[in-house]
Design an enzyme around this catalytic site. Structure first.
Site, PDB file in Angstrom:
ATOM      1  N   HIS A  34       0.819  -1.203   0.000  1.00 20.34           N
ATOM      2  CA  HIS A  34       0.000   0.000   0.000  1.00 20.34           C
ATOM      3  C   HIS A  34       0.859   1.263   0.000  1.00 20.34           C
ATOM      4  O   HIS A  34       0.653   2.159  -0.828  1.00 20.34           O
ATOM      5  CB  HIS A  34      -0.920   0.003   1.221  1.00 20.34           C
ATOM      6  CG  HIS A  34      -1.821   1.203   1.263  1.00 20.34           C
ATOM      7  ND1 HIS A  34      -3.023   1.247   0.590  1.00 20.34           N
ATOM      8  CD2 HIS A  34      -1.681   2.411   1.880  1.00 20.34           C
ATOM      9  CE1 HIS A  34      -3.590   2.431   0.787  1.00 20.34           C
ATOM     10  NE2 HIS A  34      -2.791   3.152   1.572  1.00 20.34           N
ATOM     11  N   LYS A  64      -4.560  10.132  -9.055  1.00 18.42           N
ATOM     12  CA  LYS A  64      -4.173  10.354  -7.661  1.00 18.42           C
ATOM     13  C   LYS A  64      -4.183  11.865  -7.499  1.00 18.42           C
ATOM     14  O   LYS A  64      -3.240  12.554  -7.905  1.00 18.42           O
ATOM     15  CB  LYS A  64      -2.788   9.766  -7.380  1.00 18.42           C
ATOM     16  CG  LYS A  64      -2.272  10.003  -5.953  1.00 18.42           C
ATOM     17  CD  LYS A  64      -2.904   9.067  -4.949  1.00 18.42           C
ATOM     18  CE  LYS A  64      -2.215   9.183  -3.596  1.00 18.42           C
ATOM     19  NZ  LYS A  64      -2.823   8.309  -2.570  1.00 18.42           N
ATOM     20  N   HIS A  98       3.372   6.186  -2.224  1.00 19.74           N
ATOM     21  CA  HIS A  98       4.070   7.354  -1.697  1.00 19.74           C
ATOM     22  C   HIS A  98       5.586   7.253  -1.842  1.00 19.74           C
ATOM     23  O   HIS A  98       6.311   7.936  -1.123  1.00 19.74           O
ATOM     24  CB  HIS A  98       3.708   7.548  -0.222  1.00 19.74           C
ATOM     25  CG  HIS A  98       2.261   7.819   0.009  1.00 19.74           C
ATOM     26  ND1 HIS A  98       1.674   9.024  -0.297  1.00 19.74           N
ATOM     27  CD2 HIS A  98       1.272   7.027   0.498  1.00 19.74           C
ATOM     28  CE1 HIS A  98       0.390   8.973  -0.002  1.00 19.74           C
ATOM     29  NE2 HIS A  98       0.121   7.784   0.476  1.00 19.74           N
TER      30      HIS A  98
END
Length: 444
Positions: free
Chosen positions: A321, A386, A339
């Site tokens: 994730h 995103k 990220h």
């Protein structure tokens, strides 16, 4: 004269009829539409789902088609080269003198269409196509040695331990103040890259989160020194990124080789200053065992154990994730997680990420530039938006693992810390005793 007029009318009517037929044939499904429908199938997972159902769910695992193609190419080729691309289209990867489209040459119509389009653009008499992003510099990623990482962790070669002159003992002030501890991790990140020396980025133009326009004329990364992928922790980290299906809700099945990759990655980063500091910090607080081998197993479990997300068991992990990213398929598709700057670079080089600009900072006068190492950006991944994402550019994998682990065990949901010149909120969401998500938010 009447005969001549009648002949001319017949010719004109015949031409109109031919144009109608042509429009009807091309309108049924032109190559561009076929390309977009194929791209949509890959993003939605319908193409992979049908294929794997027909093959008896090989390995019991819904692995995306682009990862399978990478694995096949990675076994036979020493280098992966990813280069220029128009925005939002599959990228061709060039391997040892031959070309294959991103989906293994199965989409001939797509390949022919894009080849024809590129040839047309090259012969445009000097005119530049408005809105087309400039070509990327071809980048090489050394991949042949990644297969060694699939061997048992105990039989692999690792880097030497850090030099004894580096102080990894947490001070009393650091033990009492998570911000000082996180800043110490920043100072201990000896592997952090230097902007302008190891890589170059182009932030493009800024935008508000709700703005839909693409404000970036080109890619975020202009170049990255290929020697970066020879650094052991970077290389081992990158070898893990293709172990997952990014579509949320598909069960992951981790093979024994992939488990060995995970253990070897933890072993490698455990020899670095940030992880040694993390261990001493957590053990001083009684959070982890004082046995370093037990600590490594704790780290492996924390980051790589599978758990359920989106109603499906064993379909996600903290590592997948946070660093790889996932695509939510419930309702409107959206990207969650994702990220990590290395994942961003690799996916952008392959043409799967379309950088669309940075998000305006909260404070005026804090516009990011090529030297900035904490960015808030907007992008599309495989055509899925995103809208806002924060990432620390150039930091090492061991630093991010140590930082996020520290905040998970010692901090709360919001962790206001200082990382070098950057005031940051490390947002940490728990999923029981697991990391649900963790990421930086720029506080300026």
């Amino acid at each position: 004269m009447d005969g001549l007029i009648k002949g001319l009318i017949d010719v004109a009517l015949g031409a109109i009829g031919n144009d109608d037929d042509g429009d009807h044939r091309s309108g049924s499904q032109n190559p561009d539409e076929r390309s977009r429908s194929t791209w949509s199938q890959v993003v939605s997972g319908e193409e992979d789902k049908g294929e794997e159902e027909n093959s008896g769910r090989r390995q019991g695992h819904h692995r995306s088609q682009w990862n399978r193609e990478e694995e096949k190419l990675g076994q036979t080729e020493e280098w992966e080269i990813a280069g220029s691309r128009p925005s939002r289209r599959p990228q061709k990867a060039v391997h040892e003198g031959y070309e294959k489209d991103e989906y293994g040459g199965q989409h001939d119509n797509n390949k022919n269409y894009w080849k024809q389009k590129e040839e047309k653009e090259e012969s445009n008499d000097g005119w530049e196509t408005v809105g087309k992003k400039p070509p990327r510099r071809p980048q090489k990623v050394k991949m042949d040695h990644w297969n060694k990482y699939k061997q048992p962790a105990s039989g692999q070669e690792y880097s030497d331990e850090i030099e004894h002159g580096i102080n990894t003992e947490p001070s009393e002030e650091e033990l009492d103040d998570i911000s000082q501890a996180c800043n110490k991790l920043w100072k201990l990140d000896l592997n952090r890259l230097v902007p302008g020396k190891d890589y170059q980025i182009d932030c493009g133009e800024g935008k508000k989160v709700y703005q839909k326009e693409d404000m970036a004329e080109g890619s975020l990364f202009y170049w990255l020194n290929e020697d970066v992928f020879r650094r052991p922790t970077f290389s081992r980290f990158c070898s893990l990124l293709d172990n997952y299906n990014p579509h949320e809700g598909y069960k992951e099945v981790i093979t024994s080789e992939e488990s060995q990759e995970e253990a070897a990655f933890i072993e490698e980063i455990s020899r670095t200053a940030p992880i040694k500091y993390l261990f001493k910090y957590l053990s001083a607080k009684g959070i982890v065992s004082e046995n370093y081998q037990d600590f490594k197993r704790t780290m492996t479990n924390l980051w790589f154990d599978l758990y359920g997300r989106g109603g499906t068991s064993s379909c996600s992990s903290a590592f997948e994730h946070v660093f790889v990213g996932e695509i939510k398929n419930r309702g409107e598709q959206e990207v969650s997680g994702f990220h990590n700057w290395l994942q961003f670079y690799l996916e952008e080089a392959k043409g799967r990420v379309d950088y669309q600009g940075y998000i305006f900072p909260r404070r005026r006068g804090q516009t990011p530039d090529s030297e900035t190492q904490l960015l808030t950006i907007q992008f599309e991944w495989n055509g899925v938006l995103k809208s806002v994402s924060s990432t620390m550019v150039g930091v090492s994998p061991e630093f991010e693992i140590a930082l996020y682990t520290l905040c998970f065990y010692v901090g709360g949901e919001d962790n206001q810390v200082q990382l070098g010149p950057y005031p940051v909120n490390i947002k940490c969401y728990r999923f029981g005793n697991k990391i649900g998500s963790v990421f930086p938010i720029a506080e300026c």
